[in-house]
Each structure stands twice: as C-alpha cells, then as structure tokens.
Design an enzyme around this catalytic site. Sequence first.
Site, short mmCIF file in Angstrom:
data_model
loop_
_atom_site.label_atom_id
_atom_site.label_comp_id
_atom_site.label_asym_id
_atom_site.label_seq_id
_atom_site.Cartn_x
_atom_site.Cartn_y
_atom_site.Cartn_z
N HIS A 99 14.47 0.46 -15.25
CA HIS A 99 14.13 -0.50 -14.20
C HIS A 99 13.12 0.12 -13.25
CE1 HIS A 99 14.52 -3.25 -10.81
NE2 HIS A 99 14.94 -2.25 -10.05
N ASP A 116 -20.14 -5.76 -10.40
CA ASP A 116 -18.96 -5.54 -11.23
C ASP A 116 -18.39 -4.18 -10.84
OD1 ASP A 116 -17.08 -5.22 -13.53
OD2 ASP A 116 -18.16 -6.95 -14.31
N TRP A 131 14.73 7.87 -13.08
CA TRP A 131 13.27 7.81 -13.31
C TRP A 131 12.60 9.12 -12.90
CZ3 TRP A 131 8.88 7.86 -10.05
CH2 TRP A 131 9.14 7.95 -8.68
N SER A 165 -4.41 6.09 -17.92
CA SER A 165 -4.89 4.81 -17.40
C SER A 165 -5.09 4.86 -15.89
CB SER A 165 -3.89 3.72 -17.77
OG SER A 165 -4.10 2.58 -17.00
N SER A 166 -4.09 5.41 -15.18
CA SER A 166 -4.17 5.44 -13.71
C SER A 166 -5.37 6.26 -13.24
CB SER A 166 -2.92 6.06 -13.12
OG SER A 166 -1.83 5.26 -13.37
N HIS A 204 5.95 11.80 -3.66
CA HIS A 204 5.79 11.22 -2.33
C HIS A 204 4.46 10.52 -2.13
CE1 HIS A 204 7.65 9.79 1.12
NE2 HIS A 204 6.49 9.90 1.71
N GLU A 248 2.94 9.13 -4.37
CA GLU A 248 3.14 7.93 -5.18
C GLU A 248 3.73 6.79 -4.34
OE1 GLU A 248 2.41 7.06 -8.27
OE2 GLU A 248 3.62 5.23 -8.38
N TYR A 279 3.18 6.17 -1.32
CA TYR A 279 2.09 5.55 -0.55
C TYR A 279 1.09 4.85 -1.44
CZ TYR A 279 4.46 7.60 3.22
OH TYR A 279 5.46 7.88 4.09
N SER A 301 -3.81 -6.71 6.08
CA SER A 301 -4.93 -6.72 7.02
C SER A 301 -5.97 -7.77 6.66
CB SER A 301 -5.59 -5.33 7.05
OG SER A 301 -4.62 -4.36 7.37
N HIS A 360 11.43 16.09 1.65
CA HIS A 360 12.47 15.29 2.30
C HIS A 360 13.30 14.52 1.27
CE1 HIS A 360 9.34 11.84 2.90
NE2 HIS A 360 10.00 11.66 1.80
N HIS A 361 12.86 14.56 0.01
CA HIS A 361 13.68 13.97 -1.05
C HIS A 361 14.74 14.98 -1.52
CE1 HIS A 361 11.01 10.48 -1.73
NE2 HIS A 361 10.09 11.30 -1.30
N THR A 411 2.02 4.73 10.84
CA THR A 411 2.59 3.47 10.35
C THR A 411 2.86 2.52 11.51
OG1 THR A 411 3.67 4.82 8.67
CG2 THR A 411 4.31 2.53 8.77
N LYS A 441 -0.19 0.75 12.58
CA LYS A 441 -0.50 -0.41 11.74
C LYS A 441 0.34 -1.62 12.13
CE LYS A 441 -2.37 1.65 7.66
NZ LYS A 441 -3.48 0.71 7.65
N ARG A 444 24.83 6.16 -5.66
CA ARG A 444 23.94 5.35 -6.50
C ARG A 444 24.07 5.80 -7.96
NH1 ARG A 444 17.97 7.96 -5.23
NH2 ARG A 444 17.33 6.45 -6.79
#
Lengths: 287, 527
Positions: free
Chosen positions: B79, B108, B144, B171-172, B255, B257, B259, B270, B304-305, B330, B333, B452
């Site tokens: 998932h 293009d 994951w 690809s990315s 991390h 990732e 963002y 915006s 922090h993870h 943040t 924003k 979890r």
Amino acid sequence: MSSPSTYYIPHDAKWPIIGSIALFLFFAGFAAFLNGGNSVVMLAGGALLIYMMFRWFGLVITESENGMYSKQVDTSFRMGMMWFIFSEVMFFAGFFGALFYARIFSGPWLSGIGEGGAAATNAVLWSNFEYMWPHNGPAELGGEYQVMGWLGLPLINTIILLISGVTVTIAHHAIKEGNHDKMVRWLLATVALGFLFVGLQCFEYYEAYAHLNLKLTTGIYGSTFFMLTGFHGFHVTMGAIILLVVMLRGRRKHFSATNHFAFEAAAWYWHFVDVVWLGLFIFVYII
Amino acid sequence: MSTATTEHHDHHDDHGPAYGWKRWLFTTNHKDIGTLYLLFSLVMFFIGGGMALIIRAELWQPGLQIVDPLFFNSMTTMHALVMIFGVVMPAFVGLANWMIPMMIGGPDMALPRLNNWSFWIMPFAFLLLLSTLFMEGGGPAGGWTLYAPLSLQGGDSFAFVIFSIHFMGISSVMGSINIVATIFNMRAPGMTLMKMPLFVWTWLITAYLLIAVIPVLAGAVTMLLTDRYFGTSFFSAAGGGDPVMYQHIFWFFGHPEVYILILPAFGIMSSIIPTFARKPLFGYASMVYATASIAFLSFIVWAHHMFTVGMPLAGEMFFMFATMMISVPTGVKVFNWMATMWRGSMTFETPMLFAIGFLVMFTIGGLSGLMLAITPADIQYHDTYFVVAHFHYVLVPGAIYSIMAATYYWIPKWTGNMYDEKLGKIHFWISTIFLNVLFFPMHFVGLAGMPRRIPDYSLQFADWNMVASIGAFGFGFSQLIFAYVVIKCMKGGEKATDEVWEGADGLEWTVASPAPYHTFETPPTIK
C-alpha cells in the site's frame, strides 16, 4: 552547419518503449537468476538494452549531424549530462556514507565504546572484540585475510587515471583547434589508459582473492572495499567505452572546433570517475 | 537564453497527434505524457486504495478474520510503495508535464524522448513490483522502508522488489533531470526566475531533491541486495556492519522524499488560492525562499525517524531542533496562504474547497508532526497509530487533496470541458467527512498505545478501529465519484472558456481550452 531556429521536438520515439522492455527483462531475469533460475532472460534483456542504446544514440548522432539541433537543444543536453553526473555522485555518496558510518560509529560501538546502548552488543555477544580499521567484524567473517596496501597497484592506478585526465584535456584542446587527428591520437591514449586501469583492477581483485584471502564476504572491510572499487571500476569501463565512441566519431570528423558536446560530456564523465577514484584512494586504501 | 521564432524548419512538420495506440506509446508530447502519468496514477490510486481497504477490513474488529498476518503485512508494505511511488509521484510528474511548459511559455519539455521513457518505465516497474504478490512466499512484508534485517528474511520476491525500486528510480531521476533542464532552458524571453509561477518553483526544487536522494536509495537497496545474495556485511553486526546504518542511509533518502511528496502540492495551493480569492499571492518571494529552506532542512533531519534506535544524545538533540526548525518556513507558507485569502472576494468552487481542505487538514498533520519531533515525546509515540495518523493527515488531505484540487482546477484546460461542479462538491464533502472519520481516531488509539503494522489488537482499541474502518470504506468508495467526474469531463460537458476561472492568472489561461496539441512554439511576450 546552420543552426535551426526552432527547438527541435522529435516525434514517434520508438526506442524508449524498447528500453523499458529491455530493462524489464533484465531486472526480472536478474531477480530470477538470483533465486536460482538461469540467466537467459537477464542476458537477453541486457543485449536488448545495449542494442537500444546503440540505436537511440545513433539516431541522435544522425540528427545532430544533419544540423537539427539548435544552441538551445545543445544547452538541454548539457544540463541533462551535468545533472546525470550529479546523480551518480550521490550514488557513490551513499556507499561512502556506509564506509564512514562503519568506521566512525559501528566499529567503535561494537567494541563497547560509546554511550547509551552501544556497549551492550559488545558485552553480550563479543566481549573480546577490539575495534581497529580495517576489520571483518567481531565474528571475523571470511577468516584470516591481508589488507590491500596502497603502494603498488593502487598507486600505479592512481597515476594512470591522473595521466588520463591530462591526455583527455590535451585532446580537448586539439578539437578546440579543429585538429581531428590530434584529438583522436590523444583520445586513443586516454582510452588505452582507461582500459589499462580496468585490467590492473581485475588483476588486483585476482590478487586479493587468490593470495590475500580478501573477498566480498570478508566482513565490512571486504564489503566496502569491493563494492566501492567495483562500482567505480564499472563506471571507468563505461567512461572508457563512451570515450571510445567519441574517438570513433572523431575519426569520422563528426566534431568541429565549436560544436563537440559529445566530447565534452564524455570528458566531464571521465573527470567525475577520476575524482571518485581519488576519494577511494584516500579513504579506502590509504587512511 | 536563445529563443524559438515563428520560422518553420523542414524537419519540424507541425502535425497533430498520431492515431490509435501508437500515439500513446511513441508520443513525445508533454501533454500526452502528462495525461498518461495522470491516468496511470489514477489506476494505481484504486489499486493502492484496495490494499488499504483490505487492511481496514481486517482491522474492523480484533482477532484474525479475513487475511493471514503475512498477507496483511505485505498489504501495508505494498500500500505504501504503491501510494508513494505509483500514485503521488507520478501524479505530480504528470501535472509538471502538463503545466510547466505552458506556465513558462516553452514549446515542450527539454528532452521529449527521455520524457516518453520516464513514463513508459512506470507500468513495467509496477508490473515487476505487483507480480511479487503472486510469488511463492508472497510479496514484501517487512514494511515499505525495507529495514534490514527483517526485509532480508523475505521470500523470493525480495530481489524483484529491489529491482522494481531501481527501475522506478531510473524513471524519477530522468524525469527530474528533464524538469530541471526544461525550467532553466525553455522559458520564454522575459520569464525571469522570480516571475515563474510557484508551481514551477516548487517543482524545480523538488526535482533537485529527487536527483540528490533517489540515487542514495538506489545505493541503500543495492546494499540490501548484496547482503542477501552476495554475502556482504553492510547491515550485519557480525561482519562489522550495522542494521541501524541501513536506517540512516534510507532516511537520508526518505526524509527529502517526504518533501518531494508535498512541495509540488505547495505550488498547486499557491496557484489555486489566489485565483479564488481574486488577489495576487501574498509574499511571493518569501514563498520561494521558504520552499528552498524546507528543501535544505530536509537533508539534515532524517534521524527524527529513528529516535528510538539508541543514537547518542547529541544526535537526538540535533535532529530534534533541526526538525522543529522546519515549522518556521512551513508556517510562512500557511500564513501567506491565509493572508492571500484575507479580504479576498472568495468563491468556493471545487478546487478552492479542496485547497481550503488542504490548508486546514495539512496543518493538523503538520502540528502532530511537531509533536513527533520532540524526542522524549516521540519515544512514546514511536511506531504507534499516532504516527500513522500524522503522515496520513499530511499525505491524504495534503498531497492527494492537492492533486485532486489541481485536477479540478486544470481539467477544463486539458479537456476543454467544465467538470460537473455539483458532483465535485459532493465528492469534496463526502471525502472530507469520511477522511476525518478514518484518520482522526487513529490519533486516539495511537496515544493509547496501539502499535502500527499489526493485524490484531487489544480489545480496548476495538471501537475506534471500527469507526476508522467505516471511514475507510466511505472514503474509498467516494473516490469513485472522482473517477466518474474525470471520465465524464473527458467525454464532454459544458464548454470551458479560455480563461476558465475569473480570477486566474498565468500563461496557461492565455491559450485555448482545450490547450492545442502544441503551445507556445512561438514564445509569448512576458510583461
């Protein structure tokens, strides 16, 4: 060669989908191979991938030779190559990070140095382990081995790569003067030095396996040593092939004093490979 | 920057799209490729969502009733992989493909063939990933994040998972390089960097994050692969490595990732909020700097993870304070968006509803993130449903809502037809109600200690889990409305004007609706 004034947007790109199929076959085949299957699908995928690259690059070269690329297209290519090399730098950064982490943190912690829970593993599992680099772990995986010294082959290889950096620069100056023959001669020297490096690296691996008992399975030292030098060696091989293609194109007078992006891209790549080696030489071999 | 002119070149015959399947397979058109990405993402959204419903069905009540625990674990793993790599990222790339060339006045993407390849890797990569569910031993079930040593104990599917990640990574990286080259090289004359719409800015910064961290992920999973199949010891203490090292390398990717999954959403907000507030964006420059600051900080907060793995105290302190600093840009924003709406002539069409939903609920997720950043508190929250609630609040009403807002906002430009406003609003309200029914109770069970990634749980968590499962099925099925609205709008409907929205600003609104196959072959004049 006249430059077109509109941005060239190709149509009907047939090679990307072939590339996707090739990569799919390669990856699926490789995974099946690792699980004990045969290597046919993997090799077929690899062959198709090489064929795809040959044809796709061939198409781009033809278009370039026909003057379809403006200065702006050239800039796109330059940016593409630049950021591709940056992504490669980050790939190596991951492996260097692993090396530094193992040397600065994991090793001392396993020998009981450090705060918090660091000492527990040592006390419970390996109270005799004392950290010094290089090592193959408290369980001494792979058994007795000898360290790969930096004098000898690695030093010779360093000198070879540094000289190849000079020869490629001489070749660059030659094409900037529009001198194709001189460029081809110096590129030939660069390519030869590149393959010499790869050959010596193979010999070094042979020495490590045959006489030093230093293997990929020799704990963290063997892991970092072979993975870092191995991926580097793979990149040298790629770089040398790229330079070889550029040299063959030079023989067909594909480049001009002002328009030789393929050469420059190959040279950037070569310098990147060179710089990574210097990092390896210092942190894997010397220190 | 050199420019394109009206003069046509022999090789550049200005034809429209090809017919049939060949158009989609061989296309180099940024609009076609954008559509492909978006449709791929929509399909994967229902696949990933189906997996979530299997999870919630099992969690309907305590005990094991529907699936066996291994399959449950592979559902949580898949998932996440599907939603992150198969839904949010391709959707953002699809939006970038459609909008960036039009927003900057370019003809293009900079590297059109590479663009085609970036997309056409995705279906194959996910075929590789999803095929693992049908293999002996099942799909990946270690989460994951693929933490060693657990992930190394999976079945034969392990190598397939690793290679599918390499595959998506290719690809990315190609897609991001293309976006960087497009933004730097394809802007119309006069489109200076500080005139670019924020969606372009946020994507530029996101592309840099991707180029910097996807290769690190590739390195990390390569080390997993060699540890499993070639006898290396990167993550084995016996050989002098360290399983915690995997977590460090992984989260150095992971991390930023996070963002990558939210910065383009900030760009979308915006664009949408000023349109429906009928006021220019408040604090444009500060938005750009805030985005860049968030991107920079994202590289120095990864641990922090990992507050509970036993890092030295100095590490815990550093990562705690660095993480809390992110709330400053943040906050800039969020307050800028609020200031944009302040005294605006606001209307509440579907895109704006989703934007406001984003603003409120993303902020809830942001604030629970601030709680998690506090090391001593995190030790209590770690690996509980509180964390699940936190990141679902930033990802679902954050990333997913922004994608839906963007779809409603720009689909009239893509198809030339207005979507069904009434159904759009119904979709928003049903989704928003069920979403909160689904995720809000997770805060409670998490704080009460429910872990979890567990198919069974203690009796005291039963009520709120049942509530969450009701929310899950409500939210899941209400997304069929979204699919229906999108398909209906693609097929026809009330014709959209060129400007579409009264207060809209930007080059994309100066071209016809639907946008012609080729736009800005002659660069527009920028004031």
